[in-house]
Design a protein around this motif. Structure first.
Motif, PDB file in Angstrom:
ATOM      1  N   VAL A 254       0.849  -1.184   0.000  1.00 25.52           N
ATOM      2  CA  VAL A 254       0.000   0.000   0.000  1.00 25.52           C
ATOM      3  C   VAL A 254       0.886   1.236   0.000  1.00 25.52           C
ATOM      4  O   VAL A 254       1.741   1.406   0.879  1.00 25.52           O
ATOM      5  CB  VAL A 254      -0.940   0.015   1.219  1.00 25.52           C
ATOM      6  CG1 VAL A 254      -1.791   1.282   1.211  1.00 25.52           C
ATOM      7  CG2 VAL A 254      -1.823  -1.227   1.226  1.00 25.52           C
ATOM      8  N   ASP A 255       0.687   2.089  -0.988  1.00 23.40           N
ATOM      9  CA  ASP A 255       1.462   3.320  -1.094  1.00 23.40           C
ATOM     10  C   ASP A 255       1.173   4.194   0.127  1.00 23.40           C
ATOM     11  O   ASP A 255       0.013   4.537   0.388  1.00 23.40           O
ATOM     12  CB  ASP A 255       1.071   4.060  -2.375  1.00 23.40           C
ATOM     13  CG  ASP A 255       1.982   5.236  -2.673  1.00 23.40           C
ATOM     14  OD1 ASP A 255       2.206   6.057  -1.759  1.00 23.40           O
ATOM     15  OD2 ASP A 255       2.470   5.336  -3.813  1.00 23.40           O
ATOM     16  N   PRO A 256       2.211   4.553   0.900  1.00 19.21           N
ATOM     17  CA  PRO A 256       1.963   5.323   2.122  1.00 19.21           C
ATOM     18  C   PRO A 256       1.461   6.736   1.860  1.00 19.21           C
ATOM     19  O   PRO A 256       0.909   7.369   2.765  1.00 19.21           O
ATOM     20  CB  PRO A 256       3.343   5.354   2.798  1.00 19.21           C
ATOM     21  CG  PRO A 256       4.324   5.128   1.692  1.00 19.21           C
ATOM     22  CD  PRO A 256       3.636   4.233   0.716  1.00 19.21           C
ATOM     23  N   THR A 258      -0.475   7.731  -1.240  1.00 19.65           N
ATOM     24  CA  THR A 258      -1.772   7.741  -1.927  1.00 19.65           C
ATOM     25  C   THR A 258      -2.765   6.739  -1.359  1.00 19.65           C
ATOM     26  O   THR A 258      -3.967   6.848  -1.606  1.00 19.65           O
ATOM     27  CB  THR A 258      -1.580   7.434  -3.418  1.00 19.65           C
ATOM     28  OG1 THR A 258      -1.123   6.074  -3.567  1.00 19.65           O
ATOM     29  CG2 THR A 258      -0.557   8.379  -4.040  1.00 19.65           C
ATOM     30  N   GLY A 259      -2.267   5.739  -0.619  1.00 20.52           N
ATOM     31  CA  GLY A 259      -3.139   4.685  -0.119  1.00 20.52           C
ATOM     32  C   GLY A 259      -3.504   3.652  -1.160  1.00 20.52           C
ATOM     33  O   GLY A 259      -4.280   2.726  -0.883  1.00 20.52           O
ATOM     34  N   GLN A 260      -2.948   3.772  -2.366  1.00 20.71           N
ATOM     35  CA  GLN A 260      -3.268   2.833  -3.441  1.00 20.71           C
ATOM     36  C   GLN A 260      -2.528   1.517  -3.223  1.00 20.71           C
ATOM     37  O   GLN A 260      -1.334   1.497  -2.910  1.00 20.71           O
ATOM     38  CB  GLN A 260      -2.887   3.430  -4.791  1.00 20.71           C
ATOM     39  CG  GLN A 260      -3.257   2.557  -5.981  1.00 20.71           C
ATOM     40  CD  GLN A 260      -2.976   3.246  -7.305  1.00 20.71           C
ATOM     41  OE1 GLN A 260      -2.594   4.412  -7.334  1.00 20.71           O
ATOM     42  NE2 GLN A 260      -3.165   2.528  -8.398  1.00 20.71           N
TER      43      GLN A 260
END
Length: 376
Positions: A254-256, A258-260
């Motif tokens: 999980v991209d810290p 963007t949350g993606q």
């Protein structure tokens, strides 16, 4: 101690700088297997270092006339290490110094430089040209993770990385080749073992050492475009795919910011999701095209299998697609001997015996391409 003369590497053209490097002084050793090679007739030789790190200290190995005589971590800051002293003057001594530690993406403070050589009276002699040049591109196996140390050792630390107990060094030496390494533990073709898409090594291939982050490494030339024309290999060995295979079995990254989420998915029956398998296949095809663009005369050998063969059909499909689409006949898939309980080293990675077995197979393969008239 005799009176010593100290000179930078720029004043010693007979000294061969090993590994990818930027054209600036002092010389930074970025990658696994980077270092220097020389012949010197004097009685005493020292290396002047500058080093730093926050996480992983830079270890080096020293060879004298082909024998492995020393291994140590370079202290942070400026220091001097004795390579030999008290030896007979006039006799040529062959020295090779190799960086055991890999480039450290997660430690922007990690660096190792040779600021100069200090020596007693003597002459640096020209080295014989290598028979071949080989580039190795890979992951933790190519970084020599676990290639030194005891079975069962699980601390991820610099002392357990080895450039010398490494199939790349063993293969290159067997073929009389100068070699360069581009490798990063845990990284893959399209994602790292943890599904982090930033940890796809092909994206960094065209820079001197794109994985070395931070302003200081940028100033040392790490992010500069790599000058492929200045050092054209006869062969490029690609050894990637093990971490992509692991990613299919791991949770999403999980991209810290963007949350993606990003993930290579497995289906309920354990097989690869066809869409994600196609991503890896495309990644293989595209990376081969990139490597060929920059190394037009080299034979390209994609190795796989030391730590599992789960992605073998996908990698082979990508290689076959590349070959069919381009007509490139100088590309080969090579399955290396699988790791066994007896050949496992530290960190559940290949030990010396596994690297030796891989080097024997790879050396035989490369000989058929590079030395077709030599005995098998």
């Amino acid at each position: 101690m005799e009176h010593l003369t100290t000179l930078p590497l720029s004043a010693l053209p007979q000294v061969r700088v090993l590994g990818r490097h930027a054209d600036r002084q002092p010389q930074t050793l970025f990658w696994t297997g980077s270092g220097i090679e020389l012949q010197f007739t004097g009685s005493e030789l020292w290396v002047e270092w500058n080093a730093g790190y926050d996480i992983m200290e830079p270890w080096v190995s020293v060879e004298l006339d082909g024998a492995w005589v020393a291994r140590f971590a370079v202290n942070p800051g400026r220091s001097r290490s004795c390579i030999f002293r008290g030896m007979a003057p006039g006799r040529p001594k062959h020295v090779r110094i190799l960086k055991d530690a890999q480039a450290m993406y997660d430690d922007p403070a990690h660096f190792l430089q040779i600021e100069g050589l200090a020596f007693a009276e003597g002459e640096f002699l020209p080295l014989d040209p290598p028979r071949h040049r080989i580039e190795f591109v890979g992951d933790s196996i190519t970084s020599g993770e676990g290639a030194i140390g005891t079975q069962g050792e699980q601390d991820w630390t610099g002392v357990l990385f080895s450039a010398r107990n490494n199939y790349a060094r063993l293969t290159a030496d067997a073929l009389g080749a100068e070699y360069r390494v581009v490798s990063q533990s845990g990284w893959g073709i399209v994602a790292g073992f943890d599904n982090d898409p930033r940890h796809a090594l092909p994206a960094y291939y065209t820079r001197v050492c794109g994985v070395a982050r931070g302003d200081q490494n940028r100033q040392r030339g790490a992010q500069e475009p790599y000058d492929f024309a200045a050092w054209q290999p006869d062969a490029v060995v690609i050894h990637l795919g093990t971490n992509d295979d692991h990613a299919f079995a791991n949770p999403p990254w999980v991209d810290p910011v963007t949350g993606q989420a990003s993930q290579l998915h497995s289906l309920p029956d354990g097989t690869f999701d066809p869409k994600d398998a196609a991503r890896v296949e495309q990644g293989v095809r595209d990376f081969l095209a990139l490597v060929r663009r920059h190394n037009p005369q080299a034979v390209l050998v994609w190795c796989y299998g030391m730590m599992g063969c789960g992605l073998l059909p996908v990698i082979r499909a990508g290689l076959d697609r590349y070959r069919q689409e381009t007509g490139d006949g100088r590309v080969q898939m090579l399955v290396l001997p699988a790791l066994t309980p007896e050949t496992t080293g530290a960190l559940n990675h290949p030990g010396l015996a596994a690297h030796q077995a891989a080097a024997r197979v790879l050396t035989g393969c490369l000989k058929t391409w590079l030395e077709p008239d030599s005995p098998a």
